[in-house]
Design a protein around this motif. Structure first.
Motif, mmCIF file in Angstrom:
data_model
loop_
_atom_site.group_PDB
_atom_site.id
_atom_site.type_symbol
_atom_site.label_atom_id
_atom_site.label_comp_id
_atom_site.label_asym_id
_atom_site.label_seq_id
_atom_site.Cartn_x
_atom_site.Cartn_y
_atom_site.Cartn_z
ATOM 1 N N LEU A 43 22.385 56.891 43.948
ATOM 2 C CA LEU A 43 23.431 56.137 43.264
ATOM 3 C C LEU A 43 24.782 56.792 43.494
ATOM 4 C CD1 LEU A 43 21.650 55.360 39.885
ATOM 5 C CD2 LEU A 43 21.947 53.861 41.865
ATOM 6 N N LEU A 44 25.817 55.977 43.510
ATOM 7 C CA LEU A 44 27.191 56.417 43.698
ATOM 8 C C LEU A 44 28.011 55.878 42.536
ATOM 9 C CD1 LEU A 44 29.419 57.577 45.606
ATOM 10 C CD2 LEU A 44 29.556 55.297 46.591
ATOM 11 N N ALA A 45 28.775 56.760 41.888
ATOM 12 C CA ALA A 45 29.631 56.333 40.776
ATOM 13 C C ALA A 45 31.087 56.456 41.210
ATOM 14 C CB ALA A 45 29.377 57.195 39.557
ATOM 15 N N TYR A 46 31.866 55.404 40.991
ATOM 16 C CA TYR A 46 33.294 55.421 41.314
ATOM 17 C C TYR A 46 34.012 54.410 40.439
ATOM 18 C CZ TYR A 46 32.044 51.321 44.058
ATOM 19 O OH TYR A 46 31.555 50.097 44.436
ATOM 20 N N ASP A 47 35.182 54.775 39.987
ATOM 21 C CA ASP A 47 36.009 53.896 39.133
ATOM 22 C C ASP A 47 35.222 53.309 37.963
ATOM 23 O OD1 ASP A 47 38.219 54.328 40.719
ATOM 24 O OD2 ASP A 47 37.862 52.572 41.981
ATOM 25 N N GLY A 48 34.314 54.084 37.395
ATOM 26 C CA GLY A 48 33.553 53.612 36.250
ATOM 27 C C GLY A 48 32.403 52.690 36.598
ATOM 28 N N GLU A 49 32.146 52.472 37.887
ATOM 29 C CA GLU A 49 31.060 51.593 38.327
ATOM 30 C C GLU A 49 29.976 52.423 38.986
ATOM 31 O OE1 GLU A 49 31.063 48.282 37.802
ATOM 32 O OE2 GLU A 49 33.004 48.449 36.813
ATOM 33 N N ILE A 50 28.744 51.927 38.966
ATOM 34 C CA ILE A 50 27.618 52.577 39.639
ATOM 35 C C ILE A 50 27.043 51.585 40.631
ATOM 36 C CG2 ILE A 50 25.325 53.583 39.363
ATOM 37 C CD1 ILE A 50 26.157 54.418 36.552
ATOM 38 N N ALA A 51 26.789 52.066 41.862
ATOM 39 C CA ALA A 51 26.241 51.207 42.908
ATOM 40 C C ALA A 51 25.298 52.025 43.786
ATOM 41 C CB ALA A 51 27.376 50.619 43.751
ATOM 42 N N GLN A 52 24.511 51.337 44.597
ATOM 43 C CA GLN A 52 23.664 52.008 45.572
ATOM 44 C C GLN A 52 24.563 52.680 46.611
ATOM 45 O OE1 GLN A 52 20.205 52.199 45.821
ATOM 46 N NE2 GLN A 52 20.133 51.292 43.791
ATOM 47 N N ALA A 53 24.258 53.915 46.942
ATOM 48 C CA ALA A 53 25.049 54.650 47.935
ATOM 49 C C ALA A 53 24.598 54.272 49.343
ATOM 50 C CB ALA A 53 24.884 56.150 47.725
ATOM 51 N N PRO A 54 25.540 54.160 50.273
ATOM 52 C CA PRO A 54 25.153 53.931 51.666
ATOM 53 C C PRO A 54 24.575 55.228 52.254
ATOM 54 C CG PRO A 54 27.512 54.240 51.504
ATOM 55 C CD PRO A 54 26.984 54.223 50.100
ATOM 56 N N PRO A 55 23.950 55.172 53.431
ATOM 57 C CA PRO A 55 23.385 56.376 54.041
ATOM 58 C C PRO A 55 24.445 57.450 54.342
ATOM 59 C CG PRO A 55 22.618 54.414 55.187
ATOM 60 C CD PRO A 55 23.653 53.980 54.208
ATOM 61 N N ASP A 56 25.677 57.023 54.617
ATOM 62 C CA ASP A 56 26.771 57.972 54.803
ATOM 63 C C ASP A 56 28.066 57.324 54.343
ATOM 64 O OD1 ASP A 56 26.247 56.560 57.513
ATOM 65 O OD2 ASP A 56 28.329 57.224 57.665
ATOM 66 N N LEU A 57 29.018 58.152 53.933
ATOM 67 C CA LEU A 57 30.287 57.638 53.430
ATOM 68 C C LEU A 57 31.391 58.677 53.628
ATOM 69 C CD1 LEU A 57 31.039 58.910 50.285
ATOM 70 C CD2 LEU A 57 28.801 57.873 49.989
ATOM 71 N N THR A 58 32.632 58.211 53.580
ATOM 72 C CA THR A 58 33.797 59.089 53.672
ATOM 73 C C THR A 58 34.659 58.860 52.442
ATOM 74 O OG1 THR A 58 33.771 59.018 56.080
ATOM 75 C CG2 THR A 58 35.820 59.712 55.041
ATOM 76 N N VAL A 59 35.046 59.943 51.774
ATOM 77 C CA VAL A 59 35.926 59.888 50.608
ATOM 78 C C VAL A 59 37.309 60.304 51.082
ATOM 79 C CG1 VAL A 59 36.371 60.808 48.309
ATOM 80 C CG2 VAL A 59 34.014 60.501 49.085
ATOM 81 N N ASP A 60 38.314 59.435 50.856
ATOM 82 C CA ASP A 60 39.712 59.721 51.228
ATOM 83 C C ASP A 60 40.540 59.965 49.988
ATOM 84 O OD1 ASP A 60 39.443 59.331 53.995
ATOM 85 O OD2 ASP A 60 39.636 57.166 53.749
ATOM 86 N N LYS A 61 41.483 60.863 50.077
ATOM 87 C CA LYS A 61 42.450 61.117 48.997
ATOM 88 C C LYS A 61 43.800 61.215 49.674
ATOM 89 C CE LYS A 61 43.040 63.095 44.652
ATOM 90 N NZ LYS A 61 44.219 62.460 44.222
ATOM 91 N N LEU A 62 44.708 60.294 49.386
ATOM 92 C CA LEU A 62 45.950 60.217 50.128
ATOM 93 C C LEU A 62 47.068 61.102 49.598
ATOM 94 C CD1 LEU A 62 46.000 56.393 50.844
ATOM 95 C CD2 LEU A 62 45.249 58.242 52.322
ATOM 96 N N SER A 63 47.360 61.056 48.308
ATOM 97 C CA SER A 63 48.563 61.722 47.808
ATOM 98 C C SER A 63 48.448 63.239 47.740
ATOM 99 C CB SER A 63 48.951 61.163 46.441
ATOM 100 O OG SER A 63 47.905 61.385 45.525
ATOM 101 N N GLU A 64 47.328 63.764 47.299
ATOM 102 C CA GLU A 64 47.114 65.208 47.245
ATOM 103 C C GLU A 64 45.727 65.507 47.779
ATOM 104 O OE1 GLU A 64 47.833 67.103 43.550
ATOM 105 O OE2 GLU A 64 49.603 65.914 43.122
ATOM 106 N N ALA A 65 45.508 66.721 48.170
ATOM 107 C CA ALA A 65 44.214 67.094 48.733
ATOM 108 C C ALA A 65 43.112 67.005 47.690
ATOM 109 C CB ALA A 65 44.278 68.501 49.302
#
Length: 71
Positions: free
Chosen positions: A36-58
């Motif tokens: 499972l993957l949680a983001y923005d208060g939602e829970i969903a099935q996670a893909p086999p691979d993913l990339t997390v980006d953060k633009l403004s600060e590291a």
């Protein structure tokens, strides 16, 4: 027990057992089916691979330190 250990060891940023790195992207692969993957208060099935980006600060990522003493 984990709560007591966390209170005694302090924050991860000062732990001799973890290393921190400031990343703009984090690629995660090899996730097991049904993870499972949680983001923005939602829970969903996670893909086999993913990339997390953060633009403004590291993005700060904590991981076990390769030079940490073994317990």
């Amino acid at each position: 027990m984990r709560l007591l250990a966390a209170a005694l060891s302090g924050p991860l940023s000062r732990s001799p057992f973890h290393a921190a790195g400031r990343l703009r992207k984090l690629h995660v692969s090899g996730l097991a089916a049904g993870s499972l993957l949680a983001y923005d208060g939602e829970i969903a099935q996670a893909p086999p691979d993913l990339t997390v980006d953060k633009l403004s600060e590291a993005l700060v990522v904590y991981r076990p330190s390769p030079t940490a003493p073994l317990l």
